[in-house]
Design an enzyme around this catalytic site. Structure first.
Site, PDB file in Angstrom:
ATOM      1  N   THR A 132       0.984  -1.529  -0.170  1.00 21.01           N
ATOM      2  CA  THR A 132       0.038  -0.210   0.115  1.00 21.01           C
ATOM      3  C   THR A 132       1.139   0.855   0.098  1.00 21.01           C
ATOM      4  O   THR A 132       1.801   1.245   0.783  1.00 21.01           O
ATOM      5  CB  THR A 132      -0.634  -0.132   1.358  1.00 21.01           C
ATOM      6  OG1 THR A 132      -1.391   1.362   1.308  1.00 21.01           O
ATOM      7  CG2 THR A 132      -0.135  -0.460   2.153  1.00 21.01           C
ATOM      8  N   ASP A 133       0.316   2.537  -0.634  1.00 24.00           N
ATOM      9  CA  ASP A 133       1.382   3.336  -0.525  1.00 24.00           C
ATOM     10  C   ASP A 133       0.988   3.956   1.058  1.00 24.00           C
ATOM     11  O   ASP A 133       2.077   4.774   1.254  1.00 24.00           O
ATOM     12  CB  ASP A 133       0.150   5.005  -1.526  1.00 24.00           C
ATOM     13  CG  ASP A 133      -0.881   4.922  -0.590  1.00 24.00           C
ATOM     14  OD1 ASP A 133      -1.711   3.916  -0.130  1.00 24.00           O
ATOM     15  OD2 ASP A 133      -1.486   5.686  -1.655  1.00 24.00           O
ATOM     16  N   GLU A 134       0.094   4.029   1.782  1.00 21.67           N
ATOM     17  CA  GLU A 134       0.116   4.099   3.375  1.00 21.67           C
ATOM     18  C   GLU A 134       1.052   3.859   4.318  1.00 21.67           C
ATOM     19  O   GLU A 134       1.250   4.558   5.060  1.00 21.67           O
ATOM     20  CB  GLU A 134      -0.817   3.502   4.509  1.00 21.67           C
ATOM     21  CG  GLU A 134      -2.461   3.504   3.367  1.00 21.67           C
ATOM     22  CD  GLU A 134      -4.003   3.822   4.699  1.00 21.67           C
ATOM     23  OE1 GLU A 134      -3.184   3.508   5.800  1.00 21.67           O
ATOM     24  OE2 GLU A 134      -4.542   3.625   4.001  1.00 21.67           O
ATOM     25  N   TYR A 158      -2.076  -0.544  10.760  1.00 19.32           N
ATOM     26  CA  TYR A 158      -2.663  -1.404   9.546  1.00 19.32           C
ATOM     27  C   TYR A 158      -1.025  -0.967   8.780  1.00 19.32           C
ATOM     28  O   TYR A 158      -0.656  -1.812   7.719  1.00 19.32           O
ATOM     29  CB  TYR A 158      -3.429  -0.592   8.514  1.00 19.32           C
ATOM     30  CG  TYR A 158      -3.070  -0.930   7.744  1.00 19.32           C
ATOM     31  CD1 TYR A 158      -3.851  -2.107   7.027  1.00 19.32           C
ATOM     32  CD2 TYR A 158      -3.582   0.153   6.604  1.00 19.32           C
ATOM     33  CE1 TYR A 158      -3.918  -2.847   5.749  1.00 19.32           C
ATOM     34  CE2 TYR A 158      -3.365  -0.263   5.525  1.00 19.32           C
ATOM     35  CZ  TYR A 158      -2.963  -1.361   4.443  1.00 19.32           C
ATOM     36  OH  TYR A 158      -2.875  -1.841   3.470  1.00 19.32           O
ATOM     37  N   LYS A 162       2.134  -3.210   7.358  1.00 21.61           N
ATOM     38  CA  LYS A 162       2.515  -3.377   5.918  1.00 21.61           C
ATOM     39  C   LYS A 162       4.271  -3.083   5.546  1.00 21.61           C
ATOM     40  O   LYS A 162       4.695  -3.683   5.159  1.00 21.61           O
ATOM     41  CB  LYS A 162       1.234  -3.394   5.084  1.00 21.61           C
ATOM     42  CG  LYS A 162      -0.266  -2.897   4.685  1.00 21.61           C
ATOM     43  CD  LYS A 162       0.179  -4.518   4.558  1.00 21.61           C
ATOM     44  CE  LYS A 162      -0.320  -4.558   2.687  1.00 21.61           C
ATOM     45  NZ  LYS A 162      -0.443  -5.861   2.539  1.00 21.61           N
TER      46      LYS A 162
HETATM   47  P1  NAD Z   1      -9.193  -7.791   2.545  1.00 24.92           P
HETATM   48  O1  NAD Z   1      -9.111  -6.972   3.782  1.00 24.92           O
HETATM   49  O2  NAD Z   1     -11.071  -6.962   1.510  1.00 24.92           O
HETATM   50  O3  NAD Z   1      -8.883  -8.442   1.483  1.00 24.92           O
HETATM   51  C1  NAD Z   1      -8.092  -9.921   2.421  1.00 24.92           C
HETATM   52  C2  NAD Z   1      -7.956 -11.229   2.311  1.00 24.92           C
HETATM   53  O4  NAD Z   1      -7.479 -12.183   2.876  1.00 24.92           O
HETATM   54  C3  NAD Z   1      -9.570 -11.761   2.844  1.00 24.92           C
HETATM   55  O5  NAD Z   1      -9.917 -12.652   1.899  1.00 24.92           O
HETATM   56  C4  NAD Z   1      -9.349 -12.778   3.901  1.00 24.92           C
HETATM   57  O6  NAD Z   1      -9.963 -13.470   4.468  1.00 24.92           O
HETATM   58  C5  NAD Z   1      -7.643 -13.049   3.488  1.00 24.92           C
HETATM   59  N1  NAD Z   1      -6.321 -12.633   5.060  1.00 24.92           N
HETATM   60  C6  NAD Z   1      -6.708 -12.337   6.365  1.00 24.92           C
HETATM   61  N2  NAD Z   1      -6.039 -12.795   6.704  1.00 24.92           N
HETATM   62  C7  NAD Z   1      -5.444 -13.854   6.001  1.00 24.92           C
HETATM   63  C8  NAD Z   1      -4.420 -15.079   6.419  1.00 24.92           C
HETATM   64  N3  NAD Z   1      -3.616 -14.686   7.772  1.00 24.92           N
HETATM   65  N4  NAD Z   1      -3.969 -15.882   5.514  1.00 24.92           N
HETATM   66  C9  NAD Z   1      -5.149 -16.369   4.752  1.00 24.92           C
HETATM   67  N5  NAD Z   1      -5.738 -15.128   4.532  1.00 24.92           N
HETATM   68  C10 NAD Z   1      -5.665 -14.340   4.874  1.00 24.92           C
HETATM   69  O7  NAD Z   1      -8.331  -6.907   1.822  1.00 24.92           O
HETATM   70  P2  NAD Z   1      -8.503  -5.749   0.218  1.00 24.92           P
HETATM   71  O8  NAD Z   1      -8.919  -4.555   0.309  1.00 24.92           O
HETATM   72  O9  NAD Z   1      -8.539  -6.677  -1.028  1.00 24.92           O
HETATM   73  O10 NAD Z   1      -6.494  -5.796  -0.015  1.00 24.92           O
HETATM   74  C11 NAD Z   1      -5.654  -6.527  -0.346  1.00 24.92           C
HETATM   75  C12 NAD Z   1      -4.261  -6.555  -0.368  1.00 24.92           C
HETATM   76  O11 NAD Z   1      -4.142  -5.180  -0.863  1.00 24.92           O
HETATM   77  C13 NAD Z   1      -3.866  -6.254   1.294  1.00 24.92           C
HETATM   78  O12 NAD Z   1      -2.338  -6.796   1.409  1.00 24.92           O
HETATM   79  C14 NAD Z   1      -3.952  -4.252   1.470  1.00 24.92           C
HETATM   80  O13 NAD Z   1      -2.934  -4.629   1.943  1.00 24.92           O
HETATM   81  C15 NAD Z   1      -3.747  -4.551  -0.182  1.00 24.92           C
HETATM   82  N6  NAD Z   1      -3.954  -3.034  -0.896  1.00 24.92           N
HETATM   83  C16 NAD Z   1      -5.393  -2.923  -0.458  1.00 24.92           C
HETATM   84  C17 NAD Z   1      -5.443  -2.143  -1.062  1.00 24.92           C
HETATM   85  C18 NAD Z   1      -6.998  -1.083  -0.259  1.00 24.92           C
HETATM   86  O14 NAD Z   1      -7.006   0.210  -1.639  1.00 24.92           O
HETATM   87  N7  NAD Z   1      -8.035  -1.931  -0.119  1.00 24.92           N
HETATM   88  C19 NAD Z   1      -4.859  -0.970  -1.815  1.00 24.92           C
HETATM   89  C20 NAD Z   1      -3.130  -1.031  -1.992  1.00 24.92           C
HETATM   90  C21 NAD Z   1      -3.122  -1.855  -0.976  1.00 24.92           C
HETATM   91  O1  DAU Z   2      -4.231   3.663   0.138  1.00 26.37           O
HETATM   92  C1  DAU Z   2      -4.617   2.613   0.678  1.00 26.37           C
HETATM   93  C2  DAU Z   2      -5.085   1.831   1.516  1.00 26.37           C
HETATM   94  O2  DAU Z   2      -6.598   2.497   1.022  1.00 26.37           O
HETATM   95  C3  DAU Z   2      -5.408   0.696   1.192  1.00 26.37           C
HETATM   96  O3  DAU Z   2      -3.721   0.305   1.841  1.00 26.37           O
HETATM   97  C4  DAU Z   2      -5.833   0.094   2.509  1.00 26.37           C
HETATM   98  O4  DAU Z   2      -6.275  -1.077   2.610  1.00 26.37           O
HETATM   99  C5  DAU Z   2      -7.675   0.644   2.051  1.00 26.37           C
HETATM  100  O5  DAU Z   2      -8.592   0.281   3.665  1.00 26.37           O
HETATM  101  C6  DAU Z   2      -7.424   2.476   2.509  1.00 26.37           C
HETATM  102  O6  DAU Z   2      -7.401   2.717   3.260  1.00 26.37           O
HETATM  103  P1  DAU Z   2      -8.324   4.609   3.311  1.00 26.37           P
HETATM  104  O7  DAU Z   2      -7.953   4.701   5.290  1.00 26.37           O
HETATM  105  O8  DAU Z   2      -7.769   5.336   3.113  1.00 26.37           O
HETATM  106  O9  DAU Z   2      -9.699   4.028   3.313  1.00 26.37           O
HETATM  107  P2  DAU Z   2     -10.686   4.226   4.212  1.00 26.37           P
HETATM  108  O10 DAU Z   2     -11.549   3.461   2.981  1.00 26.37           O
HETATM  109  O11 DAU Z   2     -11.130   3.156   5.232  1.00 26.37           O
HETATM  110  O12 DAU Z   2     -10.933   5.291   3.941  1.00 26.37           O
HETATM  111  C7  DAU Z   2     -11.041   6.095   3.102  1.00 26.37           C
HETATM  112  C8  DAU Z   2     -10.775   7.849   3.662  1.00 26.37           C
HETATM  113  O13 DAU Z   2     -12.373   8.054   3.788  1.00 26.37           O
HETATM  114  C9  DAU Z   2     -10.190   7.879   4.550  1.00 26.37           C
HETATM  115  O14 DAU Z   2      -9.423   9.556   4.959  1.00 26.37           O
HETATM  116  C10 DAU Z   2     -11.263   8.048   5.658  1.00 26.37           C
HETATM  117  C11 DAU Z   2     -12.224   8.605   5.179  1.00 26.37           C
HETATM  118  N1  DAU Z   2     -13.604   7.933   6.060  1.00 26.37           N
HETATM  119  C12 DAU Z   2     -13.229   6.568   6.063  1.00 26.37           C
HETATM  120  C13 DAU Z   2     -14.774   6.023   6.856  1.00 26.37           C
HETATM  121  C14 DAU Z   2     -15.084   4.355   7.124  1.00 26.37           C
HETATM  122  C15 DAU Z   2     -14.544   8.667   6.628  1.00 26.37           C
HETATM  123  O15 DAU Z   2     -14.267   9.842   5.992  1.00 26.37           O
HETATM  124  N2  DAU Z   2     -15.901   7.992   6.483  1.00 26.37           N
HETATM  125  C16 DAU Z   2     -15.722   7.075   6.787  1.00 26.37           C
HETATM  126  O16 DAU Z   2     -17.052   6.431   7.841  1.00 26.37           O
END
Ligand code: NAD
Ligand code: DAU
Length: 356
Positions: A132-134, A158, A162
């Site tokens: 992630t970019d975080e 988180y 990561k």
């Molecule tokens: P998600 O939470 O939707 O899915 C995570 C998956 O991993 C689920 O299916 C869960 O059952 C599985 N999992 C969790 N713990 C596990 C374990 N111990 N063993 C095996 N499986 C396990 O997450 P996502 O949003 O699909 O993100 C996927 C990956 O991409 C993550 O590594 C996250 O950090 C990264 N990522 C997410 C975003 C985003 O915007 N969602 C952006 C950048 C990177």
């Molecule tokens: O940047 C990549 C990341 O983006 C991934 O690594 C994470 O897995 C993914 O969850 C996401 O993280 P964020 O914290 O940016 O996503 P989230 O959807 O939780 O929140 C997006 C923005 O919206 C953040 O600034 C918080 C705000 N927010 C979120 C929720 C859930 C609100 O204002 N209200 C809310 O109820």
């Protein structure tokens, strides 16, 4: 075949579906099925022999190694993680366990498997770590976007977990020569996104007539990327990325949260007008901010474009329209993910938060 961890989650399931739509190479999908894992996402693959699902935990190195030896994948694409920042604030333990210890166990199992491969398979093997970019922390309004050389400064449990996993992956390349690739991506959105995250939460709450909880002043900035563009970037890095390298993935699409919420409200006003003729914007409610909330993320994705020719295919306008339509078309999927523990999570995260 390829071995995918976390392939029942949001991005992982989109990746598996896209992968099998583009090629015939089979996928072993290894997922623990936490609250975020959902086999309904993969329902269209039920009869597809190219997809094999195994339930398991990446912390269980013995199970992973046994599967690697049985199926002999040419690559591992590692999505499995705890992914929600707010949950990491409420309870960091699972993030340390899965994201750090789990990645470590997975790397150890991979190293054991990879070390014993014949030379030609060894050099062709890839371990692609999805991050992630975080990990780069937060930006000021005029700072340059994150590049691959930006120093790590994670601010939430988180992102710290990561970041630790990224460092472990890096060390396995430098120390053992494991052919790794790492991608650091910005915020994804699209089908199968669990409604604890901003975009699906707003769509769900709007339709249910509930408040749309905007943290703080709503001026935090995220870069949004449609999920299939992220999947395409991962496929491309897997195919042609230079071993040991990091590639940032982003949509060149920075938006303040409040603007995202306004866009969603206006879109729903057109696509699913309220019975009383009012706007969903009236449901917006400012709530107490997330502790340690990062103010701005932005990604410089030029390396991926210049080296590997990837750029996003969707604009935010096209991607968000598809996303809203998908949620309107899939009420049964939504009802299912909101059963079980979902209500407890919503109650605990938004409890005592009103009136920012
Ligand atoms: P998600 O939470 O939707 O899915 C995570 C998956 O991993 C689920 O299916 C869960 O059952 C599985 N999992 C969790 N713990 C596990 C374990 N111990 N063993 C095996 N499986 C396990 O997450 P996502 O949003 O699909 O993100 C996927 C990956 O991409 C993550 O590594 C996250 O950090 C990264 N990522 C997410 C975003 C985003 O915007 N969602 C952006 C950048 C990177
Ligand atoms: O940047 C990549 C990341 O983006 C991934 O690594 C994470 O897995 C993914 O969850 C996401 O993280 P964020 O914290 O940016 O996503 P989230 O959807 O939780 O929140 C997006 C923005 O919206 C953040 O600034 C918080 C705000 N927010 C979120 C929720 C859930 C609100 O204002 N209200 C809310 O109820």
């Amino acid at each position: 075949m390829i071995f995918v961890t976390g392939g029942a989650g949001f991005i992982g399931s989109n990746f598996v579906l896209d992968w099998l739509a583009q090629a015939d190479e089979p996928v072993l999908n290894f997922d623990k099925l936490t609250y975020a894992g959902n086999l309904n996402n993969l329902a269209t693959l039920k009869q597809d022999v190219r997809h094999r699902f195994v339930r398991g935990d990446i912390c269980d190195g013995e199970q992973v190694l046994a599967l690697l030896l049985e199926h002999r994948p040419r690559a591992i694409v590692h999505f499995a993680a705890e992914s929600h920042v707010d949950r990491s604030i409420h309870g960091p333990g699972e993030f340390i366990n899965t994201n750090i210890n789990g990645t470590f166990s997975l790397l150890e199992a991979t190293r054991a498997y990879w070390s014993a491969l014949p030379d030609s398979e060894k050099s062709a093997f890839r371990f692609l770590h999805v991050s992630t970019d975080e990990v780069y922390g937060t930006l000021g309004p005029d700072d340059a976007p994150f590049s691959e050389t930006t120093a790590y400064a994670p601010n939430s449990p988180y992102s710290a977990s990561k970041a630790a996993s990224d460092h472990l992956v890096r060390s396995y390349h430098h120390t053992y020569g494991l052919p790794t690739l790492t991608t650091n991506c910005s915020n994804n959105y699209g089908p199968f996104h669990f409604p604890e995250k901003l975009i699906p939460l707003m769509i769900v709450n709007a339709q249910a007539g509930k408040p749309l909880p905007v943290y703080g002043d709503g001026q935090q900035v995220r870069d949004w990327l449609y999920v299939s563009d992220h999947c395409a970037a991962i496929r491309r890095v897997l195919e042609a990325g230079r071993v040991g390298e990091v590639y940032n993935v982003g949509g060149w699409n920075e938006m303040a949260n409040l603007d995202v919420v306004h866009t969603l409200c206006d879109m729903l006003d057109r696509m699913r007008p309220k019975a009383d003729g009012g706007s969903y914007r009236a449901q917006i409610s400012y709530v107490k901010d997330r502790p340690g909330h990062d103010r701005r993320y932005a990604i410089d994705a030029r390396k991926l474009e210049s080296e590997l020719g990837w750029k996003p295919a969707e604009t935010f306008e096209s991607g968000i329209a598809k996303t809203v339509q998908w949620y309107l078309d899939h009420p049964a999927w939504l009802a299912d993910v909101q059963s079980g523990d979902y209500a407890n999570w919503v109650a605990s995260n938004y409890f005592n938060r009103e009136g920012a």
